[in-house]
Design an enzyme around this catalytic site. Structure first.
Site, short mmCIF file in Angstrom:
data_model
loop_
_atom_site.label_atom_id
_atom_site.label_comp_id
_atom_site.label_asym_id
_atom_site.label_seq_id
_atom_site.Cartn_x
_atom_site.Cartn_y
_atom_site.Cartn_z
N GLN A 1 0.87 -1.18 0.02
CA GLN A 1 0.02 0.15 -0.04
C GLN A 1 0.73 1.35 -0.02
O GLN A 1 1.98 1.28 0.75
CB GLN A 1 -0.80 -0.11 1.28
CG GLN A 1 -1.71 1.35 1.48
CD GLN A 1 -2.72 1.51 0.45
OE1 GLN A 1 -2.61 1.22 -0.92
NE2 GLN A 1 -3.72 2.46 0.64
N TYR B 1 4.68 -0.94 7.47
CA TYR B 1 3.63 -1.80 7.82
C TYR B 1 3.36 -2.85 6.88
O TYR B 1 3.29 -3.85 7.59
CB TYR B 1 2.17 -0.77 7.65
CG TYR B 1 1.08 -1.35 8.46
CD1 TYR B 1 0.84 -1.27 9.55
CD2 TYR B 1 0.06 -1.92 7.22
CE1 TYR B 1 -0.85 -1.97 10.22
CE2 TYR B 1 -1.17 -2.52 7.94
CZ TYR B 1 -1.35 -2.30 9.29
OH TYR B 1 -2.56 -2.96 9.93
N TYR C 1 -9.85 -3.46 5.30
CA TYR C 1 -10.13 -2.24 5.64
C TYR C 1 -11.46 -2.34 6.63
O TYR C 1 -12.47 -2.71 6.10
CB TYR C 1 -10.28 -1.08 4.64
CG TYR C 1 -9.00 -0.69 4.20
CD1 TYR C 1 -8.48 0.60 4.71
CD2 TYR C 1 -8.25 -1.27 3.26
CE1 TYR C 1 -7.33 0.94 4.13
CE2 TYR C 1 -7.08 -1.10 2.84
CZ TYR C 1 -6.53 0.26 3.11
OH TYR C 1 -5.15 0.49 2.55
N1 CAA Z 1 -1.37 5.33 -5.06
C1 CAA Z 1 -0.65 6.16 -5.78
N2 CAA Z 1 -0.20 7.30 -5.62
C2 CAA Z 1 -0.71 7.91 -4.37
C3 CAA Z 1 -1.55 6.93 -3.20
C4 CAA Z 1 -1.92 5.64 -3.94
N3 CAA Z 1 -2.63 4.74 -3.08
N4 CAA Z 1 -1.80 7.71 -2.43
C5 CAA Z 1 -1.35 9.11 -2.55
N5 CAA Z 1 -0.58 8.95 -3.54
C6 CAA Z 1 0.02 10.13 -4.42
C7 CAA Z 1 -0.60 11.32 -4.61
O1 CAA Z 1 -1.21 11.01 -5.93
C8 CAA Z 1 0.32 12.36 -4.74
O2 CAA Z 1 0.98 12.36 -5.67
P1 CAA Z 1 1.88 13.79 -6.37
O3 CAA Z 1 2.42 14.10 -5.44
O4 CAA Z 1 2.44 13.16 -7.63
O5 CAA Z 1 0.41 14.86 -6.46
C9 CAA Z 1 1.25 11.98 -3.41
O6 CAA Z 1 1.01 10.51 -3.36
C10 CAA Z 1 0.65 12.59 -2.39
O7 CAA Z 1 1.71 12.65 -1.69
P2 CAA Z 1 1.84 13.46 -0.39
O8 CAA Z 1 3.09 14.26 -0.22
O9 CAA Z 1 0.22 14.54 -0.30
O10 CAA Z 1 1.49 12.53 0.90
P3 CAA Z 1 0.93 12.70 2.05
O11 CAA Z 1 2.29 12.68 3.25
O12 CAA Z 1 0.06 13.79 2.17
O13 CAA Z 1 0.23 11.25 2.49
C11 CAA Z 1 0.04 9.01 2.88
C12 CAA Z 1 0.63 10.30 1.96
C13 CAA Z 1 0.02 9.36 4.32
C14 CAA Z 1 0.63 7.79 2.53
C15 CAA Z 1 -1.63 9.04 2.58
O14 CAA Z 1 -1.64 9.18 1.35
C16 CAA Z 1 -2.41 8.04 3.33
O15 CAA Z 1 -2.60 7.91 4.36
N6 CAA Z 1 -2.80 7.09 2.28
C17 CAA Z 1 -3.38 6.03 2.89
C18 CAA Z 1 -2.49 4.63 3.41
C19 CAA Z 1 -3.30 3.56 3.91
O16 CAA Z 1 -4.28 3.02 3.27
N7 CAA Z 1 -3.16 3.41 5.15
C20 CAA Z 1 -3.97 2.22 5.63
C21 CAA Z 1 -4.08 2.56 7.19
S1 CAA Z 1 -5.34 1.27 7.70
C22 CAA Z 1 -4.31 0.01 7.89
O17 CAA Z 1 -3.39 0.01 7.71
C23 CAA Z 1 -5.26 -1.14 8.41
C24 CAA Z 1 -5.14 -2.17 7.55
O18 CAA Z 1 -4.25 -3.09 7.96
C25 CAA Z 1 -5.75 -2.04 6.30
#
Ligand code: CAA
Length: 246
Positions: free
Chosen positions: A146, A152, A184
């Site tokens: 992810q 993680y 999720y």
């Molecule tokens: N795929 C591809 N690109 C992605 C993406 C994805 N899934 N998510 C973000 N991006 C890209 C965006 O398009 C953006 O690209 P550009 O810079 O080219 O525009 C960039 O990443 C954004 O980066 P940021 O600098 O804004 O990143 P951020 O620091 O604000 O946030 C992050 C990044 C913290 C990873 C945030 O995207 C996030 O929280 N993502 C979710 C992660 C996730 O699913 N976590 C699961 C938590 S729950 C869990 O873990 C339980 C379980 O077991 C399922």
């Protein structure tokens, strides 16, 4: 039904609470650990309102010494641990190119090294008594990866490597070792994901919704059952069809 002694690490959390409740409702004696006493006692009081008694012990699963002390406290109070659910887990989501060493270490220590720390003091007793159930609560993201979760996903994939080796070593001692990989689930951990990111994730789940903690607890109930003695070294995906593999 045989009443067993169960330790659920991180039992006060979202999925942990549902697992604790389900095991207690099955008639098992259940224990969990805490780091914040005030929060844990408030949680215990809420569980009592639901008629559920849980043994609480202080202990940080990232510390081998504290984990061992925690196991000994549970065993002194309730008896030998027969069911162990390695559930404690955290996220420190950050794209890898910005990830700091502390964000890597905290996640690996809490999610993966904890499995060593807690299981090590439990396993010898299970082997002597020739019965045990050990379940790692991993994640869909350990299977598919992810964005933002190199730490993680590495920890969660590592948990299943731990499962399959332990399963081989202990199969002849009546101990089953399995992984559950939740998708999720509607918990604080998932609600902490930015809303627009979460909406995209939910749109990708074939069932069209987040899972519930109870749906994970149901998988735990299945695997700890006395009749599940031939299920070992397996991974049970509970993810609404979000990731399918075989
Ligand atoms: N795929 C591809 N690109 C992605 C993406 C994805 N899934 N998510 C973000 N991006 C890209 C965006 O398009 C953006 O690209 P550009 O810079 O080219 O525009 C960039 O990443 C954004 O980066 P940021 O600098 O804004 O990143 P951020 O620091 O604000 O946030 C992050 C990044 C913290 C990873 C945030 O995207 C996030 O929280 N993502 C979710 C992660 C996730 O699913 N976590 C699961 C938590 S729950 C869990 O873990 C339980 C379980 O077991 C399922």
């Amino acid at each position: 039904m045989t009443s067993r002694v169960a330790l659920v690490t991180g039992g006060t959390g979202g999925i942990g609470t549902a697992i604790v409740k389900r095991l207690a409702q099955m008639g098992h004696k259940v224990a969990t650990n805490y780091r914040n006493e005030e929060k844990a006692r408030a949680w215990q009081a809420r569980m009592r309102e639901d008629g559920i008694e849980v043994f609480l012990t202080r202990g940080d699963v990232t510390s081998p010494e504290e984990a061992a002390a925690m196991v000994h406290a549970v065993e002194a109070a309730l008896g030998p641990i027969e069911i162990l659910i390695n559930n404690a887990g955290i996220t420190r989501d950050t794209p890898f190119h910005r990830m700091r060493p502390d964000q890597w270490m905290e996640v690996i220590n809490t999610n993966l090294n904890s499995c060593f720390n807690v299981t090590r003091p439990v396993i010898e007793g299970m082997r002597e008594r020739k019965w045990g159930r050990i379940i790692q609560i991993s994640s869909i993201n350990g299977l598919k990866g992810q964005y933002g979760q190199a730490n993680y996903a590495a920890s969660k994939a590592g948990m299943h490597g731990f499962t399959i080796s332990l399963a081989r070593e202990n199969a002849r001692y009546g101990i089953t070792v399995n992984t559950i990989s939740p998708g999720y689930i509607a918990t604080d951990m998932v609600m902490a994901v930015p809303e627009e990111v979460r909406a995209k994730i939910i749109a990708d789940i074939p069932t069209g919704r987040l899972g519930t903690p109870e749906e994970i607890a149901h998988g735990v109930a299945f695997l700890v059952d006395e009749q599940a003695g031939w299920i070992t070294g397996s991974n049970l995906d509970i993810n609404g069809g979000h990731h399918m593999g075989w």
